[in-house]
Enzyme design. Structure first.
Site, PDB file in Angstrom:
ATOM      1  N   GLU A 161       3.573 -11.955  -3.637  1.00 52.43           N
ATOM      2  CA  GLU A 161       3.145 -12.886  -2.595  1.00 52.43           C
ATOM      3  C   GLU A 161       2.134 -13.788  -3.303  1.00 52.43           C
ATOM      4  O   GLU A 161       0.990 -13.367  -3.544  1.00 52.43           O
ATOM      5  CB  GLU A 161       2.501 -12.156  -1.422  1.00 52.43           C
ATOM      6  CG  GLU A 161       2.069 -13.106  -0.318  1.00 52.43           C
ATOM      7  CD  GLU A 161       1.301 -12.415   0.803  1.00 52.43           C
ATOM      8  OE1 GLU A 161       1.436 -12.843   1.956  1.00 52.43           O
ATOM      9  OE2 GLU A 161       0.547 -11.454   0.513  1.00 52.43           O
TER      10      GLU A 161
ATOM     11  N   ASP B 141       1.133  -7.573  -2.386  1.00 49.69           N
ATOM     12  CA  ASP B 141       0.421  -8.307  -1.351  1.00 49.69           C
ATOM     13  C   ASP B 141      -0.699  -9.147  -1.973  1.00 49.69           C
ATOM     14  O   ASP B 141      -1.415  -8.672  -2.863  1.00 49.69           O
ATOM     15  CB  ASP B 141      -0.148  -7.293  -0.355  1.00 49.69           C
ATOM     16  CG  ASP B 141      -0.897  -7.937   0.782  1.00 49.69           C
ATOM     17  OD1 ASP B 141      -0.274  -8.710   1.527  1.00 49.69           O
ATOM     18  OD2 ASP B 141      -2.103  -7.661   0.930  1.00 49.69           O
TER      19      ASP B 141
END
Length: 657
Positions: free
Chosen positions: A371, A336
């Site tokens: 990401e 993330d």
């Protein structure tokens, strides 16, 4: 009272050796560390950690056993302007704890103070760490090691995936156990999925703001104990680890990999008004990026940012990742806000954590997905990660939606995204699989909502619809919301088919959002992070079996096309791809930039994707040969042999010769 022996400075955390427990804790700026153990009556016993090797504090407690509850009190300066926020009145979680007892509730005692320290003791209500012992029989478990070129990722939430599944026993729905249930595994196999990517399973907390509104953090991107499984997904919190490993073992047996979404960019301690759970009280200055005024650099939008260029924090993050691979046999990670991993503070491909992962014989062998952004200046790093990483390809997402839903993308731009975005990823020896192609993800509209809503509808989140992106590239086809006339439903279905076909027959690694294959809607909520309810739980009773069959047929078709599974960049004349106009001729430069949205893509000289993304029915002349439409575009028992395709508006079809 038993005295602590000096013990050993490694490994980090609490480890039982059969005779006692060794405790270790990193803190470069602490002046004293107390180990606090709690007996069965909740009585606290404190011990100074006697060992101090470099920045590691350690001690050994003879006769301590698994099940022992513990925490730390860390002494040092309270100097907020310098980034130091030590407060021994607060019981702290071991960053490497494997199990937590207690809940992370919104309570004033779980705050250290802002400018002045809060010296009220919180041991009575603070969560405690639990010493665990690890004995698990993996039997003959082996990682599937699916080649990247054959990988199909399915992004899912542990609870939301199975909580409403009528064929899974009620008592295990929404749990780790349900992931390994034969019903779930058979479904994934029939769909053609090779990798199950789970939203965060490391223990997380709900933000105080959400708790005060009667909401909770559903997605899990608010970590508090990175080595501990989130207990709410277990049938029994004490056996969470074994339940999780049982599921992984069952998935592996079926040839399905497990990828964990992991949050190394921030912690649940949030900003300076946030709770004190662990890192802030252990060594705030080392664990976080601190500004000159002592506040946090908020490069994550979550109040703080972990300093993954600090050697001790790199060691912590690396140990965490190795734990999940070695102890739980996970097959990879999705990181993330992964740009934080490369901050020094500017982003660098040779940042310390990237280097540590590359040099690790364990971590360098698993799937790594970034990401590739954060919210700070210079945070958008798509295409810039080290070669070991694949990356979420937002270029593909936006292009697919613009082409099919907004009708404003030239053929050349569409083809570039279809060809694994080589302009972005073809560098440093990377392969097409580095592009993780997606049309939707947990964050944003579901696929059905992309064709039913022009605007987000996030009122239920309690922020007056201000949260969530406004750049959705969606199209409600003339009516906002679900339902409508038969014509409207059919046009929306055609758009869904076009988007799924683009996703699953493009070069790169496709990622499918769980529920998109059967028409799940979040009723226009494009930021459902705090909706632990029927808005986000997949409703299997309402699933569209026709759409599921369509998706499965596309995935199985993909696996038959060499140009998509061989994971090699397409070169002019290599037989992998030809780009043709509606007359089966190579496109001119003008057609690429200004021509009508009609295109034929010939893959491996045998599979033809014919596209008519215009408003009119159009005749598409197929290349020479005997072509027949193939599933899911025609029944296998009734192929249509044709030389001209009557392309419906906003339609596409796949043929084989």
């Amino acid at each position: 009272m038993t005295q602590l022996a000096i013990g050993k400075p490694a490994p980090l955390g609490a480890h039982y050796d059969g005779q006692g427990v060794n405790f270790t804790l990193f803190s470069a700026h602490a002046e004293r560390v107390e180990l606090c153990v709690f007996d069965a009556n909740g009585q606290e016993h404190r011990y100074d950690l006697p060992g101090h090797s470099g920045d590691i504090w350690h001690g050994y407690l003879p006769d301590a056993r698994p099940g022992l509850r513990y925490g730390y009190r860390v002494h040092g300066p309270w100097q907020p302007a310098d980034g130091h926020r030590f407060n021994p009145a607060k019981l702290l979680i071991d960053p490497c704890a494997r199990q937590i007892d207690g809940e992370f509730k919104d309570n004033p005692l779980l705050h250290a103070g802002h400018n002045e320290p809060d010296y009220r003791d919180n041991a009575a209500i603070a969560p405690k760490c639990v010493v665990v012992v690890d004995h698990y029989d993996w039997e003959d478990d082996a990682p599937p090691r699916t080649p990247w070129g054959s990988t199909i990722i399915y992004e899912a939430h542990v609870k939301g995936l199975t909580y409403l599944h009528p064929e899974i026993p009620v008592e295990i729905r929404g749990t780790y156990k349900a992931l390994g249930h034969p019903v779930m595994i058979n479904y994934l196999k029939q769909l053609g999925i090779t990798a199950l990517e789970l939203l965060p399973v490391a223990q997380f907390a709900s933000e105080p703001r959400l708790q005060r509104m009667g909401l909770s953090n559903y997605w899990g991107y608010n970590p508090v104990a990175m080595f501990a499984l989130h207990p709410a997904y277990a049938c029994s919190p004490e056996t969470a680890l074994d339940e999780f490993r049982d599921a992984i073992k069952a998935l592996h047996k079926a040839g399905i990999e497990v990828i964990l979404d992991i949050v190394l960019n921030h912690s649940a301690e949030l900003d300076l008004d946030g709770p004190l759970f662990s890192l802030r009280g252990i060594d705030n200055r080392s664990y976080y990026w601190i500004r000159e005024d002592g506040d946090y650099h908020n490069w994550t939008g979550c109040g703080n940012t972990l300093n993954l260029s600090h050697p001790a924090v790199v060691d912590y993050a690396s140990a965490c990742l190795r734990y999940w691979v070695e102890t739980c046999h996970v097959d990879g990670f999705r990181f993330d806000l992964a740009a934080v991993m490369g901050r020094t503070p500017e982003f660098r491909q040779d940042a310390p954590l990237f280097t540590a992962i590359q040099n690790c014989p364990v971590l360098s062998q698993v799937k790594l997905i970034a990401e590739p952004w954060d919210i700070a200046p210079g945070g958008y790093q798509v295409g810039n990660f080290p070669p070991l990483f694949a990356e979420w390809n937002d270029h593909f997402r936006d292009a697919a939606r613009r082409f099919w839903l907004h009708y404003d993308l030239p053929l050349g731009a569409f083809a570039g995204r279809f060809a694994a975005s080589s302009d972005v990823f073809k560098r440093n020896g990377r392969l097409p699989s580095a592009a993780i192609n997606l049309v939707t993800a947990h964050d944003g509209f579901t696929l059905r909502d992309c064709v039913c809503f022009n605007h987000k509808h996030n009122e239920a989140n309690g922020e007056e619809n201000r949260d969530g992106t406004n750049n959705n590239y969606s199209n409600n086809h003339g009516k906002e919301g679900l339902g409508g006339s038969l014509d409207l439903v059919e046009r929306r279905r055609d758009s869904i088919h076009a988007l799924l076909t683009t996703l699953l027959l493009s070069q790169g690694t496709p990622m499918l959002l769980a529920g998109d294959e059967h028409g799940h809607s979040q009723h226009g909520n494009n930021n459902a992070y705090c909706q632990d309810n029927q808005l986000t739980w997949l409703d299997w009773s309402q699933a569209s079996s026709g759409l599921t069959a369509f998706t499965a047929a596309l995935i199985h078709l993909r696996k038959r096309i060499p140009a998509l599974v061989e994971n090699r960049w397409w070169e002019e004349g290599d037989g992998n791809v030809r780009w043709l106009n509606r007359y089966a001729q190579p496109l001119s430069t003008d057609e690429w930039q200004n021509g009508p949205k009609q295109l034929q893509i010939l893959l491996s000289d045998r599979f033809l994707i014919a596209i008519n993304a215009t408003l009119e029915v159009t005749e598409i002349v197929l290349p020479a040969g005997e072509w027949h439409a193939i599933p899911p575009f025609a029944g296998e028992d009734n192929p249509v042999i044709t030389a001209v395709w009557q392309g419906p508006a906003h339609g596409l079809c796949v043929f084989q010769r």
